[in-house]
Design an enzyme around this catalytic site. Structure first.
Site, PDB file in Angstrom:
ATOM      1  N   TRP A 104      57.237  73.736   6.795  1.00 59.45           N
ATOM      2  CA  TRP A 104      57.814  74.982   6.274  1.00 59.45           C
ATOM      3  C   TRP A 104      57.967  76.013   7.370  1.00 59.45           C
ATOM      4  O   TRP A 104      58.953  76.751   7.400  1.00 59.45           O
ATOM      5  CB  TRP A 104      56.987  75.526   5.108  1.00 59.45           C
ATOM      6  CG  TRP A 104      57.054  74.653   3.896  1.00 59.45           C
ATOM      7  CD1 TRP A 104      56.009  74.001   3.289  1.00 59.45           C
ATOM      8  CD2 TRP A 104      58.226  74.310   3.128  1.00 59.45           C
ATOM      9  NE1 TRP A 104      56.464  73.287   2.205  1.00 59.45           N
ATOM     10  CE2 TRP A 104      57.805  73.460   2.083  1.00 59.45           C
ATOM     11  CE3 TRP A 104      59.569  74.656   3.229  1.00 59.45           C
ATOM     12  CZ2 TRP A 104      58.706  72.937   1.138  1.00 59.45           C
ATOM     13  CZ3 TRP A 104      60.466  74.134   2.297  1.00 59.45           C
ATOM     14  CH2 TRP A 104      60.025  73.287   1.269  1.00 59.45           C
ATOM     15  N   ASP A 135      54.235  83.547   5.121  1.00 61.39           N
ATOM     16  CA  ASP A 135      54.660  82.718   3.991  1.00 61.39           C
ATOM     17  C   ASP A 135      53.375  82.220   3.337  1.00 61.39           C
ATOM     18  O   ASP A 135      52.669  81.396   3.894  1.00 61.39           O
ATOM     19  CB  ASP A 135      55.513  81.547   4.503  1.00 61.39           C
ATOM     20  CG  ASP A 135      55.909  80.580   3.382  1.00 61.39           C
ATOM     21  OD1 ASP A 135      55.511  80.807   2.214  1.00 61.39           O
ATOM     22  OD2 ASP A 135      56.606  79.593   3.690  1.00 61.39           O
ATOM     23  N   LYS A 194      53.799  77.358  -6.870  1.00 59.82           N
ATOM     24  CA  LYS A 194      52.591  76.644  -6.476  1.00 59.82           C
ATOM     25  C   LYS A 194      51.381  77.180  -7.264  1.00 59.82           C
ATOM     26  O   LYS A 194      50.684  76.443  -7.910  1.00 59.82           O
ATOM     27  CB  LYS A 194      52.334  76.764  -4.967  1.00 59.82           C
ATOM     28  CG  LYS A 194      53.545  76.475  -4.082  1.00 59.82           C
ATOM     29  CD  LYS A 194      53.995  75.028  -4.112  1.00 59.82           C
ATOM     30  CE  LYS A 194      55.384  74.770  -3.554  1.00 59.82           C
ATOM     31  NZ  LYS A 194      55.692  75.227  -2.225  1.00 59.82           N
TER      32      LYS A 194
HETATM   33  C1  LIG Z   1      57.072  75.141  -1.388  1.00 61.49           C
HETATM   34  C2  LIG Z   1      57.090  75.953  -0.167  1.00 61.49           C
HETATM   35  C3  LIG Z   1      58.264  76.558   0.321  1.00 61.49           C
HETATM   36  C4  LIG Z   1      59.638  76.361  -0.326  1.00 61.49           C
HETATM   37  O1  LIG Z   1      59.763  76.922  -1.559  1.00 61.49           O
HETATM   38  P1  LIG Z   1      61.189  76.884  -2.328  1.00 61.49           P
HETATM   39  O2  LIG Z   1      60.896  77.633  -3.574  1.00 61.49           O
HETATM   40  O3  LIG Z   1      61.526  75.446  -2.566  1.00 61.49           O
HETATM   41  O4  LIG Z   1      62.174  77.553  -1.464  1.00 61.49           O
HETATM   42  C5  LIG Z   1      58.178  77.337   1.452  1.00 61.49           C
HETATM   43  N1  LIG Z   1      57.007  77.529   2.088  1.00 61.49           N
HETATM   44  C6  LIG Z   1      55.852  76.954   1.663  1.00 61.49           C
HETATM   45  C7  LIG Z   1      54.590  77.184   2.408  1.00 61.49           C
HETATM   46  C8  LIG Z   1      55.864  76.152   0.529  1.00 61.49           C
HETATM   47  O5  LIG Z   1      54.725  75.582   0.107  1.00 61.49           O
END
Ligand SMILES: *Cc1c(COP(=O)(O)O)cnc(C)c1O
Length: 361
Positions: free
Chosen positions: A102, A173, A197
């Site tokens: 990511w 993030d 998540k």
């Molecule tokens: C799941 C995830 C993403 C992507 O999320 P989307 O909603 O599919 O854009 C980005 N960063 C992290 C750390 C993630 O776990």
């Protein structure tokens, strides 16, 4: 069909009482004779839900007054572009710390928008098995911001300390470990987290951003991409994903009712201790690739002696009602996601299955 033990990586398990509340309220929201999905986003009923979700976030994380709480659509991937669009002014450069798939993607998006530097990476042969140390980072004191990924969903690593960035704002993030425990929001200039998540359905992203960064953001970008647009309009500039916000409200209200983030953290620590404890009991059978100090509390990855055994493990677990155990398609192996809504009892069930499976060989 009874509810399964859901170890999905995302979208993932949500607290049953939050879903049951949605079920109860679906056809008649709060005596209004229609569902929340059918309400105007400008009406009183939705506005109450929207503001409650924001104030629950403020309460749970002790968000200081000089931070905005924003709802954004489009997932965390959308923020990979929106962050540099807003914060990476012409002539400036941003630092990225790369600790997994990511953060690679976040870096690649920012590269399309402005000047970016890799301030540290723990990549070895396309794999990431640890978090860097402060001495390994080469931070630019003039950077517009430093970007990090607090938990690496694919590789099962997590930061257990924060890099010292001086006056340079830290942008994180936090998609896969948002609200896993309390944090000091002040350590960050901006936090973004996709909801699917730990706190709700996909398609909604929470952004916590220091007001001065939002105010000083670039103005030469489309209106819809400006954090300032959404801040001025309390995230109601255009129609937000109302049902997703409603469900996040349910999850947050349930979290507060059941003891808040201290209780969430206690349960998360217990689950990780059970699972890593079981892996470490049988190093001859379960192999954990991640350095012990970088282990994630949210996504636990491990290997079995062969891919054949891994396939059997996943299939047999599914027959016993445990789903979501296959590793990411890029890494293989087993991945167990232990997000907030995964019950301690589900992990107890899983570890007893693991012990029995290992002893059968
Ligand atoms: C799941 C995830 C993403 C992507 O999320 P989307 O909603 O599919 O854009 C980005 N960063 C992290 C750390 C993630 O776990």
């Amino acid at each position: 069909m009874p509810r399964v033990h859901n170890f999905n990586a995302g979208p993932a398990a949500l607290p049953l009482p939050a879903l049951e509340r949605a079920q109860r309220e679906l056809l008649d929201h709060d005596g209004t004779g229609m569902s929340i999905i059918e309400h105007s986003h400008r009406g009183k009923a939705f506005e109450a839900v929207h503001n409650e979700a924001i104030s629950l976030l403020r309460q749970l994380l002790d968000v200081p007054d000089d931070y905005h709480v924003l709802f954004q659509y489009g997932g965390a991937s959308h923020q990979f572009a929106v962050v540099p669009l807003n914060l990476l002014h012409a002539g400036r450069s941003a630092d990225y710390i790369i600790t997994g798939g990511w953060s690679e993607k976040a870096y690649q998006e920012a590269e399309r928008i402005g000047t970016v530097r890799v301030a540290g990476t723990t990549e070895v042969d396309k794999r990431y098995t640890r978090i860097p140390r402060q001495e390994e980072l080469t931070l630019d004191p003039n950077a517009a911001y430093v970007h990090m990924t607090t938990n690496n969903t694919l590789f099962g690593t997590q930061w257990h300390w924060l890099p010292e960035t001086g006056d340079v704002p830290l942008v994180a993030d936090m998609s896969s470990d948002f609200l896993w425990r309390r944090i000091d929001v002040r350590r960050f200039g901006l936090i973004y987290a996709g909801a699917q998540k730990n706190i709700g359905p996909s398609g909604l992203t929470v952004v916590l951003a220091r007001k001065d960064l939002v105010d000083g953001g670039r103005k030469d970008i489309p209106t819809i991409f400006r954090y300032a647009t959404h801040a001025t309009n309390n995230s109601l500039y255009n129609t937000p994903p109302t049902f997703a916000i409603y469900l996040v409200r349910n999850v947050l209200a349930y979290t507060v009712e059941t003891g808040g983030l201290d209780e969430v953290e206690r349960r998360n620590r217990r689950k990780a201790e059970l699972l890593y404890g079981t892996i470490d009991e049988r190093p001859d059978f379960f192999r954990a690739p991640v350095e012990a100090a970088s282990r994630s509390f949210m996504n636990v990855v491990f290997r079995l002696p062969s891919e054949e055994l891994e396939k059997r493990f996943i299939a047999e677990a599914a027959r016993e009602g445990m789903v979501g155990l296959a590793g990411h398609r890029s890494t293989g192996g087993i991945r167990v996601s232990l997000y907030n809504a995964v019950e301690v009892a589900s992990v107890e069930f899983l570890v007893s299955f693991m012990r029995a499976f290992a002893s059968r060989g």
